[in-house]
Scaffold this motif. Structure first.
Motif, PDB file in Angstrom:
ATOM      1  N   LEU A  16     150.050  66.893 -33.807  1.00 17.90           N
ATOM      2  CA  LEU A  16     148.847  66.675 -32.998  1.00 17.90           C
ATOM      3  C   LEU A  16     149.194  66.525 -31.518  1.00 17.90           C
ATOM      4  O   LEU A  16     148.467  67.022 -30.659  1.00 17.90           O
ATOM      5  CB  LEU A  16     148.079  65.454 -33.498  1.00 17.90           C
ATOM      6  N   ALA A  17     150.309  65.869 -31.229  1.00 13.94           N
ATOM      7  CA  ALA A  17     150.746  65.747 -29.831  1.00 13.94           C
ATOM      8  C   ALA A  17     151.062  67.127 -29.254  1.00 13.94           C
ATOM      9  O   ALA A  17     150.674  67.441 -28.124  1.00 13.94           O
ATOM     10  CB  ALA A  17     151.955  64.813 -29.721  1.00 13.94           C
ATOM     11  N   ALA A  18     151.744  67.962 -30.030  1.00 16.21           N
ATOM     12  CA  ALA A  18     152.053  69.321 -29.574  1.00 16.21           C
ATOM     13  C   ALA A  18     150.772  70.118 -29.337  1.00 16.21           C
ATOM     14  O   ALA A  18     150.655  70.842 -28.338  1.00 16.21           O
ATOM     15  CB  ALA A  18     152.948  70.025 -30.598  1.00 16.21           C
ATOM     16  N   LEU A  19     149.820  69.988 -30.241  1.00 16.82           N
ATOM     17  CA  LEU A  19     148.544  70.693 -30.093  1.00 16.82           C
ATOM     18  C   LEU A  19     147.788  70.201 -28.858  1.00 16.82           C
ATOM     19  O   LEU A  19     147.267  71.009 -28.081  1.00 16.82           O
ATOM     20  CB  LEU A  19     147.692  70.520 -31.346  1.00 16.82           C
ATOM     21  N   PRO A  81     136.186  62.693 -27.794  1.00 16.15           N
ATOM     22  CA  PRO A  81     135.097  63.181 -26.928  1.00 16.15           C
ATOM     23  C   PRO A  81     135.528  64.320 -26.003  1.00 16.15           C
ATOM     24  O   PRO A  81     134.762  65.271 -25.802  1.00 16.15           O
ATOM     25  CB  PRO A  81     134.656  61.950 -26.135  1.00 16.15           C
ATOM     26  N   ILE A  82     136.735  64.253 -25.473  1.00 12.89           N
ATOM     27  CA  ILE A  82     137.212  65.339 -24.601  1.00 12.89           C
ATOM     28  C   ILE A  82     137.330  66.631 -25.406  1.00 12.89           C
ATOM     29  O   ILE A  82     136.904  67.701 -24.950  1.00 12.89           O
ATOM     30  CB  ILE A  82     138.564  64.978 -23.948  1.00 12.89           C
ATOM     31  N   ALA A  83     137.892  66.547 -26.607  1.00 10.67           N
ATOM     32  CA  ALA A  83     138.035  67.739 -27.450  1.00 10.67           C
ATOM     33  C   ALA A  83     136.679  68.339 -27.798  1.00 10.67           C
ATOM     34  O   ALA A  83     136.516  69.560 -27.809  1.00 10.67           O
ATOM     35  CB  ALA A  83     138.821  67.400 -28.712  1.00 10.67           C
ATOM     36  N   LEU A  84     135.686  67.491 -28.068  1.00  7.40           N
ATOM     37  CA  LEU A  84     134.347  67.994 -28.369  1.00  7.40           C
ATOM     38  C   LEU A  84     133.757  68.709 -27.148  1.00  7.40           C
ATOM     39  O   LEU A  84     133.169  69.792 -27.283  1.00  7.40           O
ATOM     40  CB  LEU A  84     133.428  66.850 -28.809  1.00  7.40           C
ATOM     41  N   LEU A  85     133.940  68.136 -25.970  1.00  7.08           N
ATOM     42  CA  LEU A  85     133.457  68.790 -24.747  1.00  7.08           C
ATOM     43  C   LEU A  85     134.172  70.115 -24.510  1.00  7.08           C
ATOM     44  O   LEU A  85     133.549  71.102 -24.105  1.00  7.08           O
ATOM     45  CB  LEU A  85     133.617  67.855 -23.543  1.00  7.08           C
ATOM     46  N   PHE A 110     138.265  81.662 -28.433  1.00 10.98           N
ATOM     47  CA  PHE A 110     138.101  81.321 -29.847  1.00 10.98           C
ATOM     48  C   PHE A 110     139.231  80.402 -30.313  1.00 10.98           C
ATOM     49  O   PHE A 110     139.001  79.432 -31.030  1.00 10.98           O
ATOM     50  CB  PHE A 110     138.046  82.597 -30.694  1.00 10.98           C
ATOM     51  N   LEU A 111     140.448  80.706 -29.902  1.00  9.99           N
ATOM     52  CA  LEU A 111     141.594  79.863 -30.259  1.00  9.99           C
ATOM     53  C   LEU A 111     141.456  78.467 -29.657  1.00  9.99           C
ATOM     54  O   LEU A 111     141.709  77.458 -30.331  1.00  9.99           O
ATOM     55  CB  LEU A 111     142.892  80.516 -29.786  1.00  9.99           C
ATOM     56  N   LEU A 112     141.025  78.386 -28.409  1.00  8.72           N
ATOM     57  CA  LEU A 112     140.818  77.081 -27.776  1.00  8.72           C
ATOM     58  C   LEU A 112     139.658  76.331 -28.416  1.00  8.72           C
ATOM     59  O   LEU A 112     139.702  75.108 -28.545  1.00  8.72           O
ATOM     60  CB  LEU A 112     140.582  77.246 -26.273  1.00  8.72           C
ATOM     61  N   PHE A 113     138.626  77.052 -28.830  1.00  7.96           N
ATOM     62  CA  PHE A 113     137.516  76.424 -29.549  1.00  7.96           C
ATOM     63  C   PHE A 113     138.016  75.801 -30.846  1.00  7.96           C
ATOM     64  O   PHE A 113     137.756  74.636 -31.142  1.00  7.96           O
ATOM     65  CB  PHE A 113     136.399  77.441 -29.833  1.00  7.96           C
ATOM     66  N   GLY A 114     138.743  76.575 -31.643  1.00  8.03           N
ATOM     67  CA  GLY A 114     139.259  76.082 -32.919  1.00  8.03           C
ATOM     68  C   GLY A 114     140.231  74.926 -32.745  1.00  8.03           C
ATOM     69  O   GLY A 114     140.184  73.937 -33.490  1.00  8.03           O
ATOM     70  N   SER A 115     141.094  75.014 -31.758  1.00 13.38           N
ATOM     71  CA  SER A 115     142.057  73.941 -31.492  1.00 13.38           C
ATOM     72  C   SER A 115     141.345  72.677 -31.034  1.00 13.38           C
ATOM     73  O   SER A 115     141.698  71.565 -31.462  1.00 13.38           O
ATOM     74  CB  SER A 115     143.057  74.389 -30.425  1.00 13.38           C
ATOM     75  N   SER A 116     140.357  72.821 -30.184  1.00 15.08           N
ATOM     76  CA  SER A 116     139.589  71.667 -29.715  1.00 15.08           C
ATOM     77  C   SER A 116     138.810  71.035 -30.858  1.00 15.08           C
ATOM     78  O   SER A 116     138.742  69.806 -30.969  1.00 15.08           O
ATOM     79  CB  SER A 116     138.639  72.083 -28.586  1.00 15.08           C
ATOM     80  N   LEU A 117     138.241  71.862 -31.707  1.00 11.42           N
ATOM     81  CA  LEU A 117     137.515  71.351 -32.869  1.00 11.42           C
ATOM     82  C   LEU A 117     138.458  70.586 -33.803  1.00 11.42           C
ATOM     83  O   LEU A 117     138.117  69.512 -34.301  1.00 11.42           O
ATOM     84  CB  LEU A 117     136.827  72.502 -33.605  1.00 11.42           C
ATOM     85  N   ALA A 118     139.664  71.108 -34.001  1.00 16.90           N
ATOM     86  CA  ALA A 118     140.652  70.420 -34.843  1.00 16.90           C
ATOM     87  C   ALA A 118     141.005  69.057 -34.248  1.00 16.90           C
ATOM     88  O   ALA A 118     141.100  68.062 -34.977  1.00 16.90           O
ATOM     89  CB  ALA A 118     141.912  71.277 -34.991  1.00 16.90           C
ATOM     90  N   LEU A 119     141.188  68.986 -32.931  1.00 21.96           N
ATOM     91  CA  LEU A 119     141.494  67.702 -32.289  1.00 21.96           C
ATOM     92  C   LEU A 119     140.310  66.743 -32.380  1.00 21.96           C
ATOM     93  O   LEU A 119     140.503  65.536 -32.544  1.00 21.96           O
ATOM     94  CB  LEU A 119     141.906  67.919 -30.829  1.00 21.96           C
ATOM     95  N   PHE A 120     139.107  67.265 -32.286  1.00 26.11           N
ATOM     96  CA  PHE A 120     137.927  66.413 -32.448  1.00 26.11           C
ATOM     97  C   PHE A 120     137.890  65.819 -33.854  1.00 26.11           C
ATOM     98  O   PHE A 120     137.611  64.631 -34.038  1.00 26.11           O
ATOM     99  CB  PHE A 120     136.644  67.205 -32.172  1.00 26.11           C
ATOM    100  N   LEU A 121     138.183  66.625 -34.854  1.00 24.18           N
ATOM    101  CA  LEU A 121     138.107  66.172 -36.240  1.00 24.18           C
ATOM    102  C   LEU A 121     139.254  65.234 -36.628  1.00 24.18           C
ATOM    103  O   LEU A 121     139.058  64.324 -37.427  1.00 24.18           O
ATOM    104  CB  LEU A 121     138.081  67.376 -37.185  1.00 24.18           C
TER     105      LEU A 121
END
Length: 147
Positions: A16-19, A81-85, A110-121
């Motif tokens: 998660l830190a790497a992501l 919250p940052i990842a969701l934004l 799309f990759l940044l969307f998916g990565s951000s969504l993963a960090l949000f979850l």
């Protein structure tokens, strides 16, 4: 480390830190450009040209989010919250700007969307300020219950 076993909590937190750092590295570069290369006027003009609604508001807002949100993401502060934004930022970029050009033109978004969504979850993991704050809060709660 076995390739076929579930990762340990430490390995998950390192992943998660790497992501977080990888996602933040991309966003901070784009935020830097918006704030310090193009400036608010340039970003507003570009957003207007691309047809983004309220370009005088959304352009500068996205620049501030991408730059300062990336700094927060690197240290793992307010990760969810940052990842969701960031996910909404990329959803907007895909739907408002890139979708009409086909998938090959919005692969990064799309990759940044998916990565951000993963960090949000998932949250930031244990190597983060969020984790330190949560541990501190749990300790205070435990002390209050014991009192």
């Amino acid at each position: 480390m076995s390739l076929f076993r579930s990762p340990s909590p430490r390995q998950q937190s390192l992943g998660l830190a790497a992501l977080r750092i990888a996602v933040a590295a991309v966003f901070i570069n784009h935020g830097w450009q918006k704030l310090f290369v193009y400036g608010f006027a340039g970003v507003t003009g570009a957003f207007a040209h691309m047809g983004v609604p309220l370009p005088g508001f959304t352009g500068p807002l996205i620049g501030v989010l991408e730059f300062f949100g990336s700094i927060a993401l690197i240290i793992g502060l307010l990760t969810r919250p940052i990842a969701l934004l960031f996910a909404f930022d990329m959803l907007g970029a895909i739907l408002l700007v890139q979708l009409k050009n086909g998938f090959s033109h919005y692969e990064l978004e799309f990759l940044l969307f998916g990565s951000s969504l993963a960090l949000f979850l998932t949250g930031a993991g244990s190597f983060s300020v969020d984790s330190l704050l949560a541990a501190r809060k749990e300790k205070n709660t435990a002390n209050q219950i014991a009192s």
